[in-house]
Design a protein around this motif. Structure first.
Motif, short mmCIF file in Angstrom:
data_model
loop_
_atom_site.label_atom_id
_atom_site.label_comp_id
_atom_site.label_asym_id
_atom_site.label_seq_id
_atom_site.Cartn_x
_atom_site.Cartn_y
_atom_site.Cartn_z
N THR A 197 -9.79 -15.69 -6.45
CA THR A 197 -8.54 -15.27 -7.09
C THR A 197 -8.24 -13.79 -6.83
OG1 THR A 197 -8.74 -16.98 -8.78
CG2 THR A 197 -7.31 -15.12 -9.28
N PRO A 198 -9.16 -12.86 -7.10
CA PRO A 198 -8.87 -11.46 -6.75
C PRO A 198 -8.65 -11.25 -5.26
CG PRO A 198 -10.69 -11.57 -8.31
CD PRO A 198 -10.43 -12.98 -7.85
N ARG A 199 -9.32 -12.08 -4.43
CA ARG A 199 -9.09 -11.95 -2.99
C ARG A 199 -7.67 -12.34 -2.62
NH1 ARG A 199 -14.61 -14.05 -2.30
NH2 ARG A 199 -13.78 -16.17 -2.10
N MET A 200 -7.15 -13.40 -3.25
CA MET A 200 -5.76 -13.81 -3.00
C MET A 200 -4.79 -12.71 -3.44
SD MET A 200 -5.67 -16.98 -1.70
CE MET A 200 -4.26 -17.94 -2.25
N MET A 201 -5.10 -12.04 -4.54
CA MET A 201 -4.25 -10.95 -5.00
C MET A 201 -4.39 -9.75 -4.08
SD MET A 201 -4.25 -11.05 -9.12
CE MET A 201 -4.45 -12.56 -10.05
N ALA A 202 -5.61 -9.44 -3.65
CA ALA A 202 -5.83 -8.29 -2.78
C ALA A 202 -5.03 -8.42 -1.49
CB ALA A 202 -7.32 -8.15 -2.46
N ALA A 203 -4.92 -9.65 -0.98
CA ALA A 203 -4.16 -9.88 0.25
C ALA A 203 -2.68 -9.58 0.08
CB ALA A 203 -4.35 -11.33 0.72
N ARG A 204 -2.23 -9.52 -1.17
CA ARG A 204 -0.81 -9.22 -1.47
C ARG A 204 -0.62 -7.80 -1.98
NH1 ARG A 204 -1.96 -14.39 -1.60
NH2 ARG A 204 -0.34 -15.94 -1.14
N GLY A 205 -1.61 -6.95 -1.75
CA GLY A 205 -1.49 -5.55 -2.14
C GLY A 205 -1.74 -5.30 -3.62
N ILE A 206 -2.47 -6.20 -4.28
CA ILE A 206 -2.73 -6.06 -5.71
C ILE A 206 -4.14 -5.55 -5.95
CG2 ILE A 206 -2.96 -7.30 -7.90
CD1 ILE A 206 -0.89 -9.31 -6.83
N GLU A 207 -4.24 -4.51 -6.74
CA GLU A 207 -5.53 -4.02 -7.24
C GLU A 207 -5.81 -4.74 -8.56
OE1 GLU A 207 -6.77 0.39 -7.46
OE2 GLU A 207 -6.11 -0.11 -9.51
N ALA A 362 -0.48 -21.79 -2.93
CA ALA A 362 -0.76 -20.36 -2.76
C ALA A 362 0.46 -19.49 -3.03
CB ALA A 362 -1.29 -20.10 -1.35
N ASN A 363 1.66 -20.06 -2.85
CA ASN A 363 2.88 -19.27 -3.05
C ASN A 363 3.08 -18.88 -4.51
OD1 ASN A 363 3.49 -21.95 -3.87
ND2 ASN A 363 5.67 -21.57 -3.59
N LEU A 364 2.31 -19.44 -5.44
CA LEU A 364 2.44 -19.03 -6.83
C LEU A 364 2.04 -17.57 -7.01
CD1 LEU A 364 1.05 -22.22 -8.58
CD2 LEU A 364 3.42 -21.42 -8.60
N SER A 370 6.74 -11.41 -7.28
CA SER A 370 8.19 -11.25 -7.47
C SER A 370 8.52 -10.82 -8.89
CB SER A 370 8.91 -12.57 -7.14
OG SER A 370 8.76 -12.90 -5.77
N LEU A 371 7.82 -11.38 -9.88
CA LEU A 371 8.04 -10.96 -11.27
C LEU A 371 7.72 -9.48 -11.45
CD1 LEU A 371 6.64 -13.81 -13.57
CD2 LEU A 371 9.02 -13.28 -13.05
N MET A 372 6.64 -9.03 -10.84
CA MET A 372 6.28 -7.61 -10.96
C MET A 372 7.28 -6.73 -10.23
SD MET A 372 2.09 -7.63 -10.89
CE MET A 372 1.89 -8.60 -9.39
N GLU A 373 7.78 -7.18 -9.10
CA GLU A 373 8.80 -6.42 -8.37
C GLU A 373 10.06 -6.27 -9.21
OE1 GLU A 373 7.79 -7.43 -3.69
OE2 GLU A 373 9.12 -8.76 -4.83
N VAL A 374 10.48 -7.35 -9.85
CA VAL A 374 11.69 -7.32 -10.69
C VAL A 374 11.51 -6.34 -11.84
CG1 VAL A 374 13.10 -8.65 -12.29
CG2 VAL A 374 12.50 -9.61 -10.07
N ARG A 375 10.35 -6.37 -12.46
CA ARG A 375 10.14 -5.49 -13.60
C ARG A 375 10.14 -4.02 -13.18
NH1 ARG A 375 6.19 -2.99 -16.74
NH2 ARG A 375 6.63 -3.08 -18.98
N LEU A 376 9.49 -3.73 -12.08
CA LEU A 376 9.49 -2.34 -11.60
C LEU A 376 10.90 -1.89 -11.25
CD1 LEU A 376 6.29 -2.22 -9.36
CD2 LEU A 376 6.65 -1.10 -11.54
N ARG A 377 11.65 -2.78 -10.63
CA ARG A 377 13.02 -2.43 -10.26
C ARG A 377 13.88 -2.22 -11.50
NH1 ARG A 377 15.61 -7.29 -7.99
NH2 ARG A 377 16.04 -7.64 -10.20
N ASP A 378 13.76 -3.14 -12.46
CA ASP A 378 14.59 -3.05 -13.65
C ASP A 378 14.28 -1.83 -14.49
OD1 ASP A 378 15.80 -5.36 -12.88
OD2 ASP A 378 14.83 -6.65 -14.37
N ASN A 379 13.04 -1.38 -14.44
CA ASN A 379 12.65 -0.20 -15.19
C ASN A 379 12.77 1.08 -14.35
OD1 ASN A 379 11.86 -1.17 -17.85
ND2 ASN A 379 10.24 -2.27 -16.77
N ALA A 380 13.29 0.92 -13.13
CA ALA A 380 13.49 2.07 -12.24
C ALA A 380 12.20 2.84 -12.03
CB ALA A 380 14.58 2.99 -12.79
N LEU A 381 11.12 2.11 -11.86
CA LEU A 381 9.83 2.74 -11.63
C LEU A 381 9.48 2.63 -10.15
CD1 LEU A 381 7.79 1.34 -14.64
CD2 LEU A 381 8.77 3.61 -14.40
N PRO A 382 8.84 3.65 -9.59
CA PRO A 382 8.42 3.58 -8.19
C PRO A 382 7.26 2.63 -8.01
CG PRO A 382 7.58 5.58 -9.19
CD PRO A 382 8.49 4.95 -10.21
#
Length: 399
Positions: A197-207, A362-364, A370-382
Motif C-alpha cells: 500500500t505505501p509503495r502504491m502511494m509512493a509511486a504517485r508522489g505520496i509520502e 489500482a486507479n482508486l 484527485s481528492l487531495m488535489e482538489v482540496r489543495l486547489r480549493d484552499n489555494a495551497l501550494p
C-alpha cells in the motif's frame, strides 16, 4: 518433505465436531483460530503475511501450494500472521529462480502449524454450508482423541467481538518516502497495513506516515497531512470505536479520506452504518465488484469476514451530509464501498494494492490523489514539494 512412511499424522478439527485427517505441514503442535478458505490460485506468500488473516486458519482451495517456494521480497509484513495453514498437495521441491527456501521450511521457521493431504474441496463445501467457525490443527503429541481436541477448540476465542487491529499495528510511526518529488503527505492509520500500500502511494508522489492504530486525533493531525488513509486489518469492526471516533474527527475537518477493507467498515460506521458477520466471507483474488456509478466490473482481491449493512446504490443520511453505497458484489449483493457526497471521503471493501493481483482497482489510489488535489486547489495551497507541510485546516481556515 519427508518420505510418506515418516510423515507426522495431523488433524484439522472443527467446532462442529468434523475432523479432517492429514499429515503435518510446517511446525508440529497445536494451533487455533477461525477456519476460512481462500480461493486465490497464486500469491500464497502474500496471503500468509497479510495481517488481516491474524488468528485465522487459512484453507487454500488451489490444490497445489508451494510450487514457487519462499523468497525475501514478497512478504506483505514482517511475519506470517495466519494461525494455521491447510493445503491439499504441497510441493515436494520448490521451483522458482527467486526462491530461497521452501514454504514448509518457512512455516517451520516461524512456528506456524499446518496440515497437508486434506480433502480441501470437501472442507470448503462444508464451510460454505455451515459457515466459518472455530477450529484447531493438531499434530505430534497434541494429536489426541477427537473429543478432547473438539473441547480445546470450543475453549478458543471466536472472531465476533475480537479486537485484533492493535495486535498487528505498528508500535511506532514510520515514514515511507515518495518516489521522486513529493507531491502529497498522507497519514495512514495502521490497522494491519500491507507493505504494497505505501509503495502504491509512493509511486504517485505520496509520502506516507504510518501511524499506530492507537494514535489520537491530535497525533494524526500533527502529521499535517493532505489526506488520511484507513488500512485493512483483522477482527470485528464493531470493536473499532477509537478508529471510528478518529474518522469522525477527520470528516469534520474535511480532510480527504480513503479506506480499504477494514477501513471501509470503519468509514461506514462513522457514517452511521452497522456491520454484520458474513457466513464465510470473501477471500481470494478473483471476486467481482460492480461500481454502481459507472457499471464497471472489477475483479478484486478481498479478505473480509464482516460487511457493512446497506443496499447497493442507496443514498443515506449521515452526520456529514448525504452518502451512498457505491459498490457491491454481484455474487451476494454484499456492500463493497461507500462514498460521502458532501465531504471528501470514500472507501472500498477490497484491496486495490492487490498483492498478489489483480490490478483492476489500482486507479482508486488515483482517485484519492484527485481528492487531495482538489482540496489543495480549493484552499489555494501550494504543492507539498518544497513546503514543510499543510493540508489540515488551521484555526481561522475554512473547514
Amino acid at each position: 518433505m519427508s518420505d510418506t512412511g515418516t510423515r507426522t499424522a495431523a488433524a484439522l478439527v472443527l467446532e462442529d465436531g468434523r475432523v479432517f485427517r492429514g499429515e503435518a505441514f510446517g511446525a508440529v503442535g497445536a494451533t487455533f483460530g477461525e477456519v476460512v478458505f481462500c480461493t486465490a490460485m497464486t500469491g500464497y506468500q502474500e496471503t500468509l503475511t497479510d495481517p488481516s488473516y491474524h488468528r485465522q486458519i487459512v484453507v487454500a482451495t488451489a490444490p497445489q501450494i508451494g510450487n514457487t517456494g519462499w523468497n525475501d521480497e514478497d512478504d506483505e509484513s514482517g511475519r506470517i500472521w495466519v494461525s494455521g495453514y491447510v493445503v491439499r498437495d504441497p510441493a515436494r521441491v520448490p521451483s522458482n529462480w527467486r526462491a530461497t527456501r521452501s514454504l514448509d521450511d518457512e512455516l517451520v521457521a516461524q512456528d506456524v502449524v499446518g496440515i497437508s493431504g486434506v480433502d480441501t474441496r470437501s472442507l470448503t463445501r462444508h464451510l460454505r454450508e455451515r459457515g466459518a467457525m472455530r477450529a484447531g490443527v493438531f499434530s505430534g503429541d497434541a494429536l489426541v482423541t477427537p473429543e478432547a481436541m473438539v473441547a480445546r477448540v470450543l475453549e478458543s476465542p471466536g472472531m465476533v467481538g475480537a479486537e485484533l487491529a492493535s495486535e498487528v499495528s505498528t508500535k511506532q510511526t514510520y515514514v515511507v518516502p515518495a518516489d521522486g518529488e513529493r507531491r502529497f503527505r498522507v497519514a495512514a492509520l495502521d490497522l494491519g497495513i500491507k507493505s504494497n500500500t505505501p509503495r502504491m502511494m509512493a509511486a504517485r508522489g505520496i509520502e506516507t506516515h504510518v501511524l499506530p492504530a492507537t494514535s489520537s486525533l491530535d497525533e494524526l493531525l500533527a502529521v499535517e497531512a493532505d489526506g488520511v488513509f484507513l488500512s485493512n486489518g483483522p477482527g470485528d469492526p464493531a470493536t473499532t470505536d477509537h478508529a471510528v471516533a478518529l474518522t469522525k474527527g477527520v470528516l469534520e475537518r474535511r480532510v480527504p479520506l480513503f479506506g480499504i477493507c477494514f477501513g471501509n467498515q470503519i468509514l461506514g460506521r462513522a457514517l452511521g452504518l452497522g456491520t454484520y458477520k458474513l457466513r464465510y466471507g470473501h477471500r481470494g483474488i478473483n471476486i467481482p465488484v460492480i461500481d454502481i456509478a459507472t457499471g464497471a466490473v472489477a475483479i478484486t482481491a478481498q479478505n473480509h469476514g464482516f460487511a457493512l449493512e446497506g443496499e447497493p446504490g442507496k443514498d443515506f443520511d449521515t452526520p456529514f451530509g448525504k452518502a451512498t453505497v457505491s459498490h457491491y458484489c454481484p455474487n451476494d449483493d454484499c456492500v463493497e464501498g461507500v462514498r460521502a457526497l458532501e465531504v471528501p471521503a470514500f472507501s472500498v471493501q477490497y484491496h486495490p494494492e492487490a498483492a498478489a493481483g489483480p490490478h483492476d482497482a489500482a486507479n482508486l489510489f488515483d482517485q484519492f490523489v484527485s481528492l487531495m488535489e482538489v482540496r489543495l486547489r480549493d484552499n489555494a495551497l501550494p504543492s507539498r514539494a518544497g513546503r514543510p507541510g499543510a493540508g489540515v485546516p488551521q484555526d481561522g481556515e475554512a473547514k
